[in-house]
Design a protein around this motif. Structure first.
Motif, PDB file in Angstrom:
ATOM      1  N   LEU A 219       0.832  -1.203   0.000  1.00 38.54           N
ATOM      2  CA  LEU A 219       0.000   0.000   0.000  1.00 38.54           C
ATOM      3  C   LEU A 219       0.864   1.250   0.000  1.00 38.54           C
ATOM      4  CD1 LEU A 219      -2.796   1.302   0.181  1.00 38.54           C
ATOM      5  CD2 LEU A 219      -2.647   1.104   2.670  1.00 38.54           C
ATOM      6  N   GLY A 220       1.978   1.204   0.728  1.00 37.14           N
ATOM      7  CA  GLY A 220       2.904   2.336   0.724  1.00 37.14           C
ATOM      8  C   GLY A 220       3.472   2.594  -0.659  1.00 37.14           C
ATOM      9  N   TYR A 221       3.870   1.520  -1.364  1.00 32.38           N
ATOM     10  CA  TYR A 221       4.395   1.679  -2.720  1.00 32.38           C
ATOM     11  C   TYR A 221       3.317   2.189  -3.676  1.00 32.38           C
ATOM     12  CZ  TYR A 221       9.104  -0.167  -2.207  1.00 32.38           C
ATOM     13  OH  TYR A 221      10.425  -0.315  -1.864  1.00 32.38           O
ATOM     14  N   VAL A 222       2.092   1.670  -3.515  1.00 29.68           N
ATOM     15  CA  VAL A 222       0.998   2.129  -4.371  1.00 29.68           C
ATOM     16  C   VAL A 222       0.736   3.615  -4.142  1.00 29.68           C
ATOM     17  CG1 VAL A 222      -1.481   1.926  -4.804  1.00 29.68           C
ATOM     18  CG2 VAL A 222      -0.083  -0.132  -4.556  1.00 29.68           C
ATOM     19  N   ALA A 223       0.760   4.040  -2.869  1.00 24.93           N
ATOM     20  CA  ALA A 223       0.500   5.440  -2.548  1.00 24.93           C
ATOM     21  C   ALA A 223       1.594   6.356  -3.103  1.00 24.93           C
ATOM     22  CB  ALA A 223       0.379   5.622  -1.036  1.00 24.93           C
ATOM     23  N   VAL A 224       2.852   5.971  -2.878  1.00 22.03           N
ATOM     24  CA  VAL A 224       3.970   6.815  -3.300  1.00 22.03           C
ATOM     25  C   VAL A 224       4.062   6.888  -4.821  1.00 22.03           C
ATOM     26  CG1 VAL A 224       6.483   7.060  -3.314  1.00 22.03           C
ATOM     27  CG2 VAL A 224       5.294   6.480  -1.185  1.00 22.03           C
ATOM     28  N   PHE A 225       4.115   5.732  -5.474  1.00 20.94           N
ATOM     29  CA  PHE A 225       4.292   5.743  -6.930  1.00 20.94           C
ATOM     30  C   PHE A 225       3.000   6.105  -7.653  1.00 20.94           C
ATOM     31  CE2 PHE A 225       8.073   3.486  -5.658  1.00 20.94           C
ATOM     32  CZ  PHE A 225       9.018   3.966  -6.545  1.00 20.94           C
ATOM     33  N   GLY A 226       1.850   5.868  -6.996  1.00 15.35           N
ATOM     34  CA  GLY A 226       0.603   6.362  -7.565  1.00 15.35           C
ATOM     35  C   GLY A 226       0.578   7.875  -7.576  1.00 15.35           C
ATOM     36  N   ALA A 227       1.065   8.497  -6.492  1.00 13.66           N
ATOM     37  CA  ALA A 227       1.121   9.962  -6.433  1.00 13.66           C
ATOM     38  C   ALA A 227       2.111  10.507  -7.464  1.00 13.66           C
ATOM     39  CB  ALA A 227       1.526  10.406  -5.027  1.00 13.66           C
ATOM     40  N   LEU A 228       3.253   9.827  -7.614  1.00 17.69           N
ATOM     41  CA  LEU A 228       4.225  10.267  -8.616  1.00 17.69           C
ATOM     42  C   LEU A 228       3.651  10.141 -10.029  1.00 17.69           C
ATOM     43  CD1 LEU A 228       7.496   8.670  -7.178  1.00 17.69           C
ATOM     44  CD2 LEU A 228       6.882  11.094  -7.209  1.00 17.69           C
ATOM     45  N   ALA A 229       2.947   9.035 -10.273  1.00 20.19           N
ATOM     46  CA  ALA A 229       2.332   8.845 -11.585  1.00 20.19           C
ATOM     47  C   ALA A 229       1.271   9.913 -11.842  1.00 20.19           C
ATOM     48  CB  ALA A 229       1.718   7.451 -11.678  1.00 20.19           C
ATOM     49  N   TYR A 230       0.494  10.228 -10.811  1.00 20.67           N
ATOM     50  CA  TYR A 230      -0.546  11.254 -10.942  1.00 20.67           C
ATOM     51  C   TYR A 230       0.086  12.614 -11.231  1.00 20.67           C
ATOM     52  CZ  TYR A 230      -4.388  14.374  -9.731  1.00 20.67           C
ATOM     53  OH  TYR A 230      -5.350  15.351  -9.760  1.00 20.67           O
ATOM     54  N   GLY A 231       1.137  12.952 -10.479  1.00 22.37           N
ATOM     55  CA  GLY A 231       1.812  14.225 -10.701  1.00 22.37           C
ATOM     56  C   GLY A 231       2.387  14.336 -12.093  1.00 22.37           C
ATOM     57  N   ARG A 232       2.953  13.256 -12.576  1.00 22.87           N
ATOM     58  CA  ARG A 232       3.529  13.263 -13.928  1.00 22.87           C
ATOM     59  C   ARG A 232       2.438  13.295 -15.000  1.00 22.87           C
ATOM     60  NH1 ARG A 232       7.003  14.536 -17.898  1.00 22.87           N
ATOM     61  NH2 ARG A 232       7.112  12.912 -19.482  1.00 22.87           N
ATOM     62  N   PHE A 233       1.416  12.456 -14.823  1.00 24.08           N
ATOM     63  CA  PHE A 233       0.395  12.299 -15.855  1.00 24.08           C
ATOM     64  C   PHE A 233      -0.488  13.536 -16.001  1.00 24.08           C
ATOM     65  CE2 PHE A 233      -3.599  10.181 -17.464  1.00 24.08           C
ATOM     66  CZ  PHE A 233      -3.085   9.881 -18.708  1.00 24.08           C
ATOM     67  N   THR A 234      -0.778  14.177 -14.884  1.00 24.04           N
ATOM     68  CA  THR A 234      -1.657  15.348 -14.939  1.00 24.04           C
ATOM     69  C   THR A 234      -0.960  16.583 -15.494  1.00 24.04           C
ATOM     70  OG1 THR A 234      -1.123  15.810 -12.611  1.00 24.04           O
ATOM     71  CG2 THR A 234      -3.165  14.587 -13.082  1.00 24.04           C
ATOM     72  N   THR A 235       0.356  16.555 -15.555  1.00 20.63           N
ATOM     73  CA  THR A 235       1.093  17.695 -16.118  1.00 20.63           C
ATOM     74  C   THR A 235       1.736  17.355 -17.457  1.00 20.63           C
ATOM     75  OG1 THR A 235       3.096  17.048 -14.886  1.00 20.63           O
ATOM     76  CG2 THR A 235       1.599  18.605 -13.838  1.00 20.63           C
ATOM     77  N   LYS A 236       1.535  16.141 -17.918  1.00 24.19           N
ATOM     78  CA  LYS A 236       2.158  15.689 -19.161  1.00 24.19           C
ATOM     79  C   LYS A 236       1.375  16.167 -20.377  1.00 24.19           C
ATOM     80  CE  LYS A 236       3.673  11.412 -21.450  1.00 24.19           C
ATOM     81  NZ  LYS A 236       3.726   9.938 -21.327  1.00 24.19           N
TER      82      LYS A 236
END
Length: 285
Positions: free
Chosen positions: A264-281
């Motif tokens: 869950l920690g990995y999902v939260a961290v890398f999910g947030a990174l993916a969201y940050g990247r994807f929403t600004t891409k």
């Protein structure tokens, strides 16, 4: 008129449940996906056939864990299959699916049409992760189901002696095998989240696939080095083989909870990174 009807398909894909259904059809409808599932299912079959035709049964401690129990009870074929596939084959297939989630559509040019539809990028990203998670479950179940069937065909099936020394019936043992499959599925969710993030960094899906698979191998290598014992609790592979507690009586859920919390920690961290990247891409250029 053509310009009015052209966006119809993206709008359908962008509407709530249909978006998820479309993603599941995309993931589970590919020949590549079925080829990987068949390859995974073939591993416990191969194990069972080799043990069956061998002149001498495996000695205790010889080969992968639980291999010596296969000749005593065919239900252990599925557990042995999971043990064999967890270090390499399962992470490799998950890396292929997760690495293709965003980069695959970007490379084909379909991602821009998806985002032209009335769908939030965060929701789309969540659906992409859900598709990868469903594949994780399908992959582990393919091993358990194939292992249980071939084990019942080639070896005796009956009461199972657990690691704690207690004996349970065959049906309860099958339930335990399904619990182990669920444990392994949870174990792969962190890697799926990492693959999703890497998939947002490129439009070359092969690069994201390879990077995810290599990362899975690297963390296991780091986990085998005693000099890095301080790092081991933070590695996503730390609890991958910790499902032995599910084969005791009573079931010890401690390792399951620890594994779920780590993933869950990995999902939260890398999910947030993916969201940050994807929403600004900028995928529309």
């Amino acid at each position: 008129m053509p310009s009015d009807t052209a966006p119809a398909e993206p709008q359908t894909r962008g509407s709530g449940r249909s978006l998820l259904a479309s993603e599941l059809r995309l993931v589970l409808g590919r020949r590549r996906t079925w080829a990987m599932l068949v390859a995974l299912a073939a591993i416990p079959v191969l194990i069972a056939v080799v043990v069956r035709i061998a002149s001498d049964p495996p000695a205790p401690g010889q080969g992968p864990p639980f291999l010596d129990r296969v000749t005593q009870n065919g239900l252990f074929v599925s557990i042995t299959g999971l043990v064999v596939t967890i270090p390499l084959f399962l992470p490799l297939t998950v890396g292929v699916v997760a690495g293709d989630t965003v980069a695959g559509e970007a490379s084909l040019g379909t991602l821009r049409y998806l985002l032209l539809a009335p769908v939030q990028r965060g929701r789309l990203l969540l659906v992409k992760f859900a598709g990868a998670a469903v594949f994780c479950l399908a992959a582990t179940l393919s091993i358990v189901v194939a292992g249980s069937i071939i084990g019942a065909l080639l070896f005796p099936v009956g009461p199972v002696t657990l690691l704690s020394g207690d004996t349970i019936g065959a049906w309860e043992a099958l339930v335990r095998a399904l619990l182990v499959a669920l444990y392994v599925t949870v174990s792969l969710l962190g890697l799926a989240a990492v693959g999703l993030f890497l998939s947002t960094l490129t439009v070359v899906p092969v690069g994201a696939m390879a990077a995810t698979a290599v990362l899975a191998i690297v963390v296991q290598v780091l986990g085998s080095l005693e000099q890095l014992a301080w790092l081991h609790p933070w590695l996503l592979s730390e609890h991958w083989l910790g499902f032995a507690d599910l084969l005791r009586q009573p079931v010890d859920w401690g390792s399951f909870a620890d594994n779920a919390l780590l993933q869950l920690g990995y999902v939260a961290v890398f999910g947030a990174l993916a969201y940050g990247r994807f929403t600004t891409k900028d995928v529309l250029s």
